[in-house]
Design an enzyme around this catalytic site. Structure first.
Site, PDB file in Angstrom:
ATOM      1  NE  ARG A 254     -48.942  -0.463  -7.087  1.00 49.03           N
ATOM      2  CZ  ARG A 254     -48.193  -1.002  -6.142  1.00 49.03           C
ATOM      3  NH1 ARG A 254     -48.182  -0.473  -4.921  1.00 49.03           N
ATOM      4  NH2 ARG A 254     -47.439  -2.062  -6.395  1.00 49.03           N
ATOM      5  NE  ARG A 269     -49.409   6.632  -0.249  1.00 50.08           N
ATOM      6  CZ  ARG A 269     -49.109   5.431   0.254  1.00 50.08           C
ATOM      7  NH1 ARG A 269     -49.427   4.350  -0.421  1.00 50.08           N
ATOM      8  NH2 ARG A 269     -48.495   5.318   1.416  1.00 50.08           N
ATOM      9  CD  GLU A 341     -45.493  -0.197   2.110  1.00 49.01           C
ATOM     10  OE1 GLU A 341     -45.648  -1.070   1.240  1.00 49.01           O
ATOM     11  OE2 GLU A 341     -46.444   0.425   2.629  1.00 49.01           O
ATOM     12  CB  SER A 344     -43.774  -5.601   1.001  1.00 52.84           C
ATOM     13  OG  SER A 344     -44.371  -5.665  -0.281  1.00 52.84           O
ATOM     14  NE  ARG A 382     -44.010   4.179  -1.813  1.00 52.94           N
ATOM     15  CZ  ARG A 382     -44.950   3.563  -1.120  1.00 52.94           C
ATOM     16  NH1 ARG A 382     -44.626   2.560  -0.313  1.00 52.94           N
ATOM     17  NH2 ARG A 382     -46.215   3.923  -1.232  1.00 52.94           N
TER      18      ARG A 382
END
Length: 414
Positions: A254, A269, A341, A344, A382
């Protein structure tokens, strides 16, 4: 992608849902384009019918001059109007891709700040160890050499942290396979058709977060969701075979475009990380139940790891195009004294399946679009942050969560 007939019959609902998601769509323009396409298609079909009639009359005998002339005229007309139809088809598909999925009734309205906490679990620690300082001090991560080799936000994992990542993967894999998800490794690249069919931004978009391969119609995957969605593209699956549940392990790439101002320290990140993703193809009437099942598996993982978390029902304005509903799991960061976060899970209903022509054949023979769902089992970078923050000790050692010890030779600390 939404069905054009559904849009036509539910224009007000589609427009309202798009507004709630923060999308500007012109449904009237879309329907006018569809009307024009239908009219052009009717003309093309009629010309083709006449062409076939003439061909049948010519068969086996010498055609008259009038018949030859009529055939030439139809050929000329088709040579002009068929490209117009093809362009209208492309324009319609392009416009349809701009229309986001319909939100479910229990999705909170508003922007990110309107997302609703529906559950929390675990005791929140008051203090913790910064994961980056800790990992560097133990020679477990090397961002400097990662930057030398590949650029900023790339890294090497070493020693204890590399072993911890492997243990987390093995633990997550055991959990998802116990729940009936079939393990798959997947391609690290997908075509633009797959990427856009999943609802991600195209190559030309300034919002695109993907790395594209120059000179090729390929992009590096941002998540195993992409190749897993495309696995059954252009297929019809028998109702008796659903649900189909897969767990895809992959590297994820990403650019992290648009993350200005977000938490970016260390491993939280980065441009490349590994992830185990759950994915399900199911009957439309079962997708909400499947969504809760996937969420439940994610919760089992974090509870067994002993990581405090909360569940967020994501507000419409923060959903993105494909999701009809989405849950985020956020872990409690004792370092930052706030939730961050972690994973999800999303119910995309028929949005992705319609784009990629994935359907179910019912027992009565009827064929319709099925539903797709995705959820993160373990996002390894993470998760390592969360484990270090919650398990690093004052003496510099890292306690190993009980469920990970079998994958580390039984050691209780690193």
């Amino acid at each position: 992608m939404l069905d054009i007939n559904f849009i036509r019959n539910n224009q007000e609902l589609v427009e309202k849902s798009a507004r709630e998601k923060g999308y500007q769509v012109d449904i009237s323009k879309l329907l006018e384009l569809d009307d024009k396409r239908k009219q052009t298609l009717q003309t093309v079909d009629e010309l083709r019918r006449k062409r076939n009639e003439i061909a049948a009359q010519m068969k086996g005998r010498k055609p008259s001059d009038d018949l030859i002339e009529a055939g030439k005229q139809i050929k000329e007309q088709l040579s002009k109007i068929e490209p117009e139809l093809a362009e209208l088809d492309r324009s319609l598909i392009s416009e349809l891709k701009q229309v986001p999925n319909i939100i479910l009734d229990d999705v909170p309205l508003g922007g990110e700040e309107c997302s609703v906490e529906i559950k929390n679990w675990g005791d929140k620690k008051a203090t913790g160890v910064d994961h980056l300082d800790y990992a560097v001090s133990r020679d477990w991560v090397d961002f400097e050499r990662g930057a030398k080799v590949a650029g900023a936000k790339f890294y090497y994992l070493k020693n204890g942290l590399a072993l911890l990542e492997n243990a987390l993967l093995q633990f997550g894999l055991k959990k998802v396979t116990e729940h009936g998800f079939h393990f798959m490794t997947v391609p690290d690249m997908v075509s633009s058709k797959i990427l856009e069919g999943c609802g991600f931004n195209p190559r030309s978009s300034e919002q695109s977060d993907e790395y594209y391969i120059e000179g090729e119609d390929l992009a590096m995957i941002a998540t195993a969701e992409m190749p897993l969605t495309g696995y059954h593209m252009d297929e019809i699956i028998d109702e008796k075979d659903l649900p189909l549940c897969y767990a895809g392990y992959s590297a994820c790439f990403r650019k992290e475009a648009g993350t200005y101002g977000k938490h970016t320290r260390g491993l939280f990140r980065v441009h490349q990380f590994n992830k185990l993703e759950m994915y399900a193809f199911c009957l439309p009437e079962k997708s909400q139940e499947m969504h809760e099942t996937i969420r439940g598996i994610e919760e089992e993982i974090w509870q067994e790891l002993g990581i405090p978390y909360r569940i967020i029902n994501i507000a419409a304005g923060d959903l993105g195009a494909p999701a009809a509903k989405k849950y985020d799991i956020e872990y409690w960061s004792p370092v930052d004294q706030k939730y961050r976060e972690l994973t999800s899970c999303s119910n995309c209903t028929g949005f992705q399946a319609r784009s990629l022509n994935i359907r179910v054949r019912r027992k009565d023979g009827k064929v319709e679009v099925l539903h797709t769902l995705n959820g993160t089992a373990i996002s390894l970078a993470r998760t390592m942050v969360a484990v270090i923050e919650n398990y690093a000790q004052k003496d510099g050692k890292l306690l190993v969560p009980d469920v990970l010890q079998p994958y580390l030779g039984g050691v209780t600390e690193l």
